[in-house]
Design a protein around this motif. Structure first.
Motif, mmCIF file in Angstrom:
data_model
loop_
_atom_site.group_PDB
_atom_site.id
_atom_site.type_symbol
_atom_site.label_atom_id
_atom_site.label_comp_id
_atom_site.label_asym_id
_atom_site.label_seq_id
_atom_site.Cartn_x
_atom_site.Cartn_y
_atom_site.Cartn_z
ATOM 1 N N ASP A 34 0.812 -1.217 0.000
ATOM 2 C CA ASP A 34 0.000 0.000 0.000
ATOM 3 C C ASP A 34 0.845 1.267 0.000
ATOM 4 O O ASP A 34 0.385 2.332 0.380
ATOM 5 C CB ASP A 34 -0.978 0.011 1.177
ATOM 6 C CG ASP A 34 -0.281 -0.035 2.521
ATOM 7 O OD1 ASP A 34 0.959 -0.173 2.553
ATOM 8 O OD2 ASP A 34 -0.977 0.078 3.547
ATOM 9 N N ARG A 35 2.081 1.178 -0.450
ATOM 10 C CA ARG A 35 2.997 2.320 -0.471
ATOM 11 C C ARG A 35 2.742 3.255 -1.649
ATOM 12 O O ARG A 35 2.335 2.818 -2.716
ATOM 13 C CB ARG A 35 4.442 1.826 -0.539
ATOM 14 C CG ARG A 35 4.846 1.073 0.691
ATOM 15 C CD ARG A 35 6.267 0.555 0.690
ATOM 16 N NE ARG A 35 7.180 1.222 -0.209
ATOM 17 C CZ ARG A 35 8.249 0.634 -0.722
ATOM 18 N NH1 ARG A 35 8.517 -0.620 -0.436
ATOM 19 N NH2 ARG A 35 9.048 1.289 -1.515
ATOM 20 N N GLU A 36 3.017 4.531 -1.421
ATOM 21 C CA GLU A 36 3.052 5.482 -2.532
ATOM 22 C C GLU A 36 4.458 5.438 -3.129
ATOM 23 O O GLU A 36 5.442 5.342 -2.394
ATOM 24 C CB GLU A 36 2.755 6.899 -2.022
ATOM 25 C CG GLU A 36 2.896 7.959 -3.113
ATOM 26 C CD GLU A 36 2.690 9.362 -2.606
ATOM 27 O OE1 GLU A 36 1.580 9.880 -2.735
ATOM 28 O OE2 GLU A 36 3.675 9.925 -2.065
ATOM 29 N N ARG A 37 4.537 5.482 -4.442
ATOM 30 C CA ARG A 37 5.838 5.469 -5.110
ATOM 31 C C ARG A 37 5.949 6.679 -6.029
ATOM 32 O O ARG A 37 4.977 7.054 -6.683
ATOM 33 C CB ARG A 37 6.005 4.188 -5.924
ATOM 34 C CG ARG A 37 6.189 2.967 -5.073
ATOM 35 C CD ARG A 37 6.362 1.711 -5.922
ATOM 36 N NE ARG A 37 6.751 0.589 -5.094
ATOM 37 C CZ ARG A 37 5.911 -0.120 -4.353
ATOM 38 N NH1 ARG A 37 4.642 0.157 -4.331
ATOM 39 N NH2 ARG A 37 6.349 -1.137 -3.630
ATOM 40 N N LEU A 38 7.123 7.250 -6.082
ATOM 41 C CA LEU A 38 7.433 8.330 -7.003
ATOM 42 C C LEU A 38 8.395 7.763 -8.031
ATOM 43 O O LEU A 38 9.541 7.441 -7.709
ATOM 44 C CB LEU A 38 8.062 9.511 -6.261
ATOM 45 C CG LEU A 38 7.228 10.095 -5.122
ATOM 46 C CD1 LEU A 38 7.996 11.199 -4.405
ATOM 47 C CD2 LEU A 38 5.901 10.619 -5.631
ATOM 48 N N ILE A 39 7.917 7.620 -9.258
ATOM 49 C CA ILE A 39 8.699 6.971 -10.308
ATOM 50 C C ILE A 39 9.007 7.993 -11.391
ATOM 51 O O ILE A 39 8.097 8.592 -11.963
ATOM 52 C CB ILE A 39 7.928 5.770 -10.891
ATOM 53 C CG1 ILE A 39 7.627 4.761 -9.775
ATOM 54 C CG2 ILE A 39 8.719 5.123 -12.025
ATOM 55 C CD1 ILE A 39 6.774 3.581 -10.212
ATOM 56 N N PRO A 40 10.303 8.213 -11.676
ATOM 57 C CA PRO A 40 10.654 9.199 -12.705
ATOM 58 C C PRO A 40 10.122 8.782 -14.073
ATOM 59 O O PRO A 40 10.201 7.612 -14.455
ATOM 60 C CB PRO A 40 12.183 9.230 -12.686
ATOM 61 C CG PRO A 40 12.609 8.018 -11.948
ATOM 62 C CD PRO A 40 11.475 7.553 -11.104
ATOM 63 N N TYR A 41 9.552 9.759 -14.780
ATOM 64 C CA TYR A 41 9.051 9.491 -16.129
ATOM 65 C C TYR A 41 10.220 9.668 -17.094
ATOM 66 O O TYR A 41 10.469 10.748 -17.626
ATOM 67 C CB TYR A 41 7.903 10.437 -16.469
ATOM 68 C CG TYR A 41 7.275 10.128 -17.804
ATOM 69 C CD1 TYR A 41 6.260 9.199 -17.895
ATOM 70 C CD2 TYR A 41 7.714 10.752 -18.966
ATOM 71 C CE1 TYR A 41 5.685 8.893 -19.111
ATOM 72 C CE2 TYR A 41 7.146 10.448 -20.188
ATOM 73 C CZ TYR A 41 6.134 9.521 -20.260
ATOM 74 O OH TYR A 41 5.579 9.214 -21.471
ATOM 75 N N LEU A 42 10.965 8.589 -17.266
ATOM 76 C CA LEU A 42 12.118 8.575 -18.155
ATOM 77 C C LEU A 42 11.900 7.463 -19.188
ATOM 78 O O LEU A 42 12.199 6.293 -18.918
ATOM 79 C CB LEU A 42 13.410 8.330 -17.372
ATOM 80 C CG LEU A 42 13.789 9.403 -16.347
ATOM 81 C CD1 LEU A 42 14.937 8.937 -15.470
ATOM 82 C CD2 LEU A 42 14.133 10.706 -17.057
ATOM 83 N N PRO A 43 11.353 7.825 -20.357
ATOM 84 C CA PRO A 43 11.106 6.811 -21.387
ATOM 85 C C PRO A 43 12.381 6.044 -21.734
ATOM 86 O O PRO A 43 13.470 6.607 -21.785
ATOM 87 C CB PRO A 43 10.610 7.634 -22.576
ATOM 88 C CG PRO A 43 10.035 8.870 -21.960
ATOM 89 C CD PRO A 43 10.920 9.148 -20.769
ATOM 90 N N GLU A 44 12.218 4.754 -21.940
ATOM 91 C CA GLU A 44 13.254 3.793 -22.311
ATOM 92 C C GLU A 44 14.170 3.431 -21.148
ATOM 93 O O GLU A 44 14.639 2.317 -21.081
ATOM 94 C CB GLU A 44 14.065 4.268 -23.518
ATOM 95 C CG GLU A 44 13.212 4.419 -24.767
ATOM 96 C CD GLU A 44 13.998 4.935 -25.946
ATOM 97 O OE1 GLU A 44 15.239 4.835 -25.939
ATOM 98 O OE2 GLU A 44 13.358 5.447 -26.880
ATOM 99 N N GLN A 45 14.427 4.347 -20.205
ATOM 100 C CA GLN A 45 15.255 4.023 -19.052
ATOM 101 C C GLN A 45 14.409 3.400 -17.947
ATOM 102 O O GLN A 45 14.739 2.339 -17.432
ATOM 103 C CB GLN A 45 15.951 5.268 -18.505
ATOM 104 C CG GLN A 45 16.995 5.846 -19.415
ATOM 105 C CD GLN A 45 17.500 7.147 -18.840
ATOM 106 O OE1 GLN A 45 16.827 8.160 -18.920
ATOM 107 N NE2 GLN A 45 18.682 7.111 -18.251
ATOM 108 N N VAL A 46 13.341 4.088 -17.569
ATOM 109 C CA VAL A 46 12.468 3.617 -16.495
ATOM 110 C C VAL A 46 11.109 3.201 -17.059
ATOM 111 O O VAL A 46 10.623 2.111 -16.781
ATOM 112 C CB VAL A 46 12.290 4.698 -15.400
ATOM 113 C CG1 VAL A 46 11.309 4.231 -14.335
ATOM 114 C CG2 VAL A 46 13.636 5.054 -14.778
#
Length: 181
Positions: A150-162
């Motif tokens: 149930d964690r909140e995650r902050l995921i970088p919007y980096l196409p092809e890398q992430v």
């Protein structure tokens, strides 16, 4: 937004204050780049609980922002009635994007799956909203049904890398992201 008319609209800016004494307003644009807002002469806003169309007869860049004159609004006090109003357009008025581009509103609600380990896929949650950090945009992922926790995650919007894949039809985003983060 409750009604269908409002849900088919996209907020592209906000009136942040008055400018001068002749009915001009300061506009905070949510478009990228901000000058794209100037292409919309007619926008809608909610005034007194009703969706109202307003038109700008003049608008331009001023300093680090935009200013505009609302048709029929010729003094500072009248312009003050529009401060803090969100400005929207019909979704079909937005420019067409290339295949590898997405509007933020299209990503919100998509389920986010991690393929951190080869062949193994886990549901991290769903995109709640995005934030702009300057370096790159960030997906704010909240818990959803069947998520691993149930964690909140902050995921970088980096196409092809992430961000490896976005499938709007399937309602999912595939990322290369360690589920422990």
């Amino acid at each position: 937004m409750v009604d269908n008319v409002a849900s088919d609209r996209v907020v592209i800016g906000k009136i942040s204050g008055v400018y001068g004494v002749k009915g001009w307003v300061k506009i905070h644009s949510f478009t990228e780049p901000m000058e794209n807002f100037l292409g919309y002469k007619s926008v809608s806003t909610k005034l007194n609980g009703r969706l109202t169309t307003i038109e700008f007869d003049k608008s331009h860049k001023h300093g680090k922002g935009l200013v505009g004159h609302i048709v029929g609004c010729d003094d500072r006090e009248m312009a003050r009635n529009y401060t803090r109003c969100e400005l929207s357009v019909a979704a079909d008025q937005l420019p067409e994007l290339r295949d590898d581009e997405f509007y933020w509103r299209d990503l919100e609600g998509l389920q986010v799956y991690s393929q951190f380990e080869e062949g193994e896929e886990v549901l991290l949650g769903a995109v709640h909203h995005l934030i702009e950090t300057g370096a790159n945009d960030v997906l704010v992922v909240h818990h959803c049904e069947h998520a691993i926790d149930d964690r909140e995650r902050l995921i970088p919007y980096l196409p092809e890398q992430v961000v490896l894949d976005i499938d709007l039809e399937q309602g999912r985003i595939t990322v290369n992201w360690d589920p422990e983060f």
